[in-house]
Design an enzyme around this catalytic site. Structure first.
Site, PDB file in Angstrom:
ATOM      1  N   CYS A  86     -63.363 -30.256 -12.946  1.00 22.22           N
ATOM      2  CA  CYS A  86     -61.914 -30.449 -12.853  1.00 22.22           C
ATOM      3  C   CYS A  86     -61.198 -29.102 -13.029  1.00 22.22           C
ATOM      4  O   CYS A  86     -61.272 -28.252 -12.165  1.00 22.22           O
ATOM      5  CB  CYS A  86     -61.460 -31.501 -13.857  1.00 22.22           C
ATOM      6  SG  CYS A  86     -59.832 -32.211 -13.492  1.00 22.22           S
ATOM      7  N   HIS A 194     -65.426 -36.201 -13.383  1.00 17.94           N
ATOM      8  CA  HIS A 194     -65.847 -35.894 -14.754  1.00 17.94           C
ATOM      9  C   HIS A 194     -67.153 -36.597 -15.116  1.00 17.94           C
ATOM     10  O   HIS A 194     -67.131 -37.720 -15.636  1.00 17.94           O
ATOM     11  CB  HIS A 194     -64.768 -36.334 -15.742  1.00 17.94           C
ATOM     12  CG  HIS A 194     -63.548 -35.497 -15.756  1.00 17.94           C
ATOM     13  ND1 HIS A 194     -63.357 -34.469 -16.647  1.00 17.94           N
ATOM     14  CD2 HIS A 194     -62.426 -35.540 -14.987  1.00 17.94           C
ATOM     15  CE1 HIS A 194     -62.170 -33.903 -16.438  1.00 17.94           C
ATOM     16  NE2 HIS A 194     -61.594 -34.537 -15.436  1.00 17.94           N
ATOM     17  N   GLU A 196     -69.025 -36.082 -17.635  1.00 18.56           N
ATOM     18  CA  GLU A 196     -69.095 -36.296 -19.087  1.00 18.56           C
ATOM     19  C   GLU A 196     -68.411 -37.580 -19.517  1.00 18.56           C
ATOM     20  O   GLU A 196     -68.587 -38.044 -20.643  1.00 18.56           O
ATOM     21  CB  GLU A 196     -68.509 -35.090 -19.833  1.00 18.56           C
ATOM     22  CG  GLU A 196     -66.994 -35.020 -19.887  1.00 18.56           C
ATOM     23  CD  GLU A 196     -66.338 -34.471 -18.623  1.00 18.56           C
ATOM     24  OE1 GLU A 196     -65.121 -34.226 -18.659  1.00 18.56           O
ATOM     25  OE2 GLU A 196     -67.038 -34.285 -17.605  1.00 18.56           O
TER      26      GLU A 196
END
Length: 219
Positions: A86, A194, A196
């Protein structure tokens, strides 16, 4: 030390990333942007998401001048692995470590939702756990994810198998639905979604875990 996770003024995903790699059993260290060197024995640098310097000027445009980024550039040139997510992807673009640029989302709104992606190339450490054409679900959260590159640059991306991920349904106007790319030597990776935030089924899916696990062989 294995994973160095950068922290800038305004980033907000460094602790999510720290948690993600600790789930995988990796050693991590959060590195402040004013440091001039990466920790010894760093095997992977992660530039996380957020809003470095409030996204003033352009997303990542100020962060690229941080002291730590010279060390990251040297690390990458020597073959070290770098992952930008990002805002981290935006910083890599602004730094010239990846080709192209980011524009505002086509609808000029911030977008935050689960997104379906298609794997385009798996001849790299980041996506080697996936099959070409496989679809995966990873969340996005950005206002400037509209990837752009000129015609010549796009041709080079294709010829060098640098396009890694595409959106199945384009949420932001990104050229050719591009969601993630790498450099020619395939050691610097950038994507808007993302991983994560997709580490456990409790979080809505674990496709992101499969992405990050691929780095464990070098950590």
């Amino acid at each position: 030390m294995s994973v160095a996770i950068l922290q800038f003024l305004g980033t907000n995903c460094e602790y999510d990333m720290e948690y993600a790699f600790k789930l995988l059993g990796a050693q991590t260290q959060i590195v402040w942007h004013k440091e001039e060197e990466l920790p010894k024995n760093t095997k992977l640098v992660v530039i996380p998401g957020g809003f470095s310097y409030g996204d003033y000027l352009r997303s990542g445009a100020i962060a690229r001048f941080s002291l730590i980024m010279k060390a990251v550039a040297d690390f990458a040139k020597n073959g070290g692995y770098v992952l930008g997510i990002c805002n981290g992807f935006q910083i890599l673009l602004e730094s010239g470590l990846l080709p192209g640029a980011m524009k505002r989302n086509e609808n000029l709104h911030f977008i935050s939702k689960q997104q379906t992606l298609r794997v385009i190339n798996n001849q790299n450490i980041f996506l080697e756990n996936f099959q070409v054409g496989e679809t995966i679900k990873i969340p996005i959260a950005h206002a400037e994810g509209n990837y752009f590159i000129d015609e010549e640059g796009l041709k080079e991306l294709r010829e060098n198998n640098q396009i890694l991920l595409e959106y199945v349904e384009n949420p932001n106007g990104s050229l050719n639905n591009i969601a993630g790319i790498c450099n020619k030597t395939k050691n610097v990776f950038g994507l808007m979604p993302h991983p994560e935030r997709a580490m456990e089924e409790l979080m809505g899916g674990s496709d992101g875990r499969k992405m990050l696990e691929s780095f464990m062989k070098v950590l």
